[in-house]
Design an enzyme around this catalytic site. Structure first.
Site, PDB file in Angstrom:
ATOM      1  N   CYS A 200      39.370 -59.354-103.375  1.00 27.30           N
ATOM      2  CA  CYS A 200      39.112 -60.516-102.533  1.00 27.30           C
ATOM      3  C   CYS A 200      40.450 -61.153-102.156  1.00 27.30           C
ATOM      4  O   CYS A 200      40.694 -61.489-100.995  1.00 27.30           O
ATOM      5  CB  CYS A 200      38.244 -61.534-103.263  1.00 27.30           C
ATOM      6  SG  CYS A 200      36.623 -60.898-103.745  1.00 27.30           S
TER       7      CYS A 200
ATOM      8  N   CYS B  47      38.872 -61.989-108.189  1.00 26.12           N
ATOM      9  CA  CYS B  47      38.829 -60.558-107.830  1.00 26.12           C
ATOM     10  C   CYS B  47      40.030 -60.206-106.970  1.00 26.12           C
ATOM     11  O   CYS B  47      40.215 -60.749-105.884  1.00 26.12           O
ATOM     12  CB  CYS B  47      37.533 -60.241-107.085  1.00 26.12           C
ATOM     13  SG  CYS B  47      37.526 -58.598-106.363  1.00 26.12           S
TER      14      CYS B  47
END
Ligand SMILES: *[C@@H]1O[C@H](CO)[C@@H](O)[C@H](O)[C@H]1NC(C)=O
Ligand SMILES: *[C@@H]1O[C@H](CO)[C@@H](O)[C@H](O)[C@H]1NC(C)=O
Ligand SMILES: *[C@@H]1O[C@H](CO)[C@@H](O)[C@H](O)[C@H]1NC(C)=O
Length: 197
Positions: A120, A117
């Protein structure tokens, strides 16, 4: 119940779940990316819970054929993130234990993440810096990889709705408090921690 919801969402051509404003239908043959990232330039802050295994496992159970959406290769494995001594890598039993403790020695801040992600990845530097700042302060900082097999558990028990999800486990209570903001700079996170510790 969850399966039913997945079916409805999936059946309408959505490929991401868990972040309603972030998803929109993907037409058969349209690249998945166009569905997942259309909002990127607007409020670009969270990853929907990539269906990943859904296509292989759940989709088969649900009797769908994957709706013409091909799984992107190479987005789920590769390199782990938040790799520093200051951040504890929580295993499933580790985070389950945190959930059980009414009274823990120290409060914990834990990020639920998926290494693929980008949001992230984008918070990695600030989270590492935060962990280093908090080291020795009495607040533990951890990470829990919550995609793949851990996703159903994390959705049910850890309020996972999108990646990243940041949780604070107060000293006093077993129920974690979800970080409510999309600002993931060190100061914002520190303010959150200090307000709750
Ligand atoms: C991605 O996930 C799939 C299904 O879980 C797995 O088969 C594959 O090996 C993974 N890829 C990497 C690079 O880890
Ligand atoms: C972190 O913990 C998970 C779950 O226990 C494990 O699969 C993974 O290999 C660990 N990562 C590192 C870098 O130790
Ligand atoms: C823990 O709970 C007690 C009683 O509810 C409260 O008085 C105390 O302030 C709490 N401590 C922390 C650190 O939140």
């Amino acid at each position: 119940m969850l399966m039913l919801l997945l079916f409805i969402v999936f059946g309408q051509g959505y490929v991401s779940i868990g972040c309603e404003p972030c998803t929109r239908p993907v037409l058969p043959g349209q690249h998945e990316r166009e569905g997942r990232w259309w909002w990127e330039d607007a409020r670009a802050k969270e990853c929907g819970l990539h269906k990943g295994n859904l296509q292989q496992d759940d989709a088969a159970k649900l009797g769908t054929n994957g709706n013409g959406v091909a799984a992107a290769n190479g987005i789920n494995g590769t390199v782990d993130i938040f790799e520093t001594q200051a951040i504890v890598n929580l295993s499933r039993p580790g985070i389950e234990n945190l959930l059980k403790l009414e009274k823990r020695q120290e409060p914990w801040l834990v990020v639920l993440y998926a290494p693929w992600c980008r949001f992230c990845q984008a918070m990695e530097a600030s989270y590492v810096e935060l962990a280093e700042k908090l080291s020795g302060s009495g607040v533990k900082v951890g990470k829990f990889r919550a995609d793949g097999d851990q996703k159903p558990f994390a959705q049910k028990e850890l309020q996972l709705g999108s990646f990243p999800t940041i949780l604070f486990f107060p000293k006093n209570t077993s129920k974690p408090i979800k970080y409510p903001s999309e600002k993931r700079d060190v100061d914002s996170l520190l303010t959150f921690v200090n307000a709750l510790r």
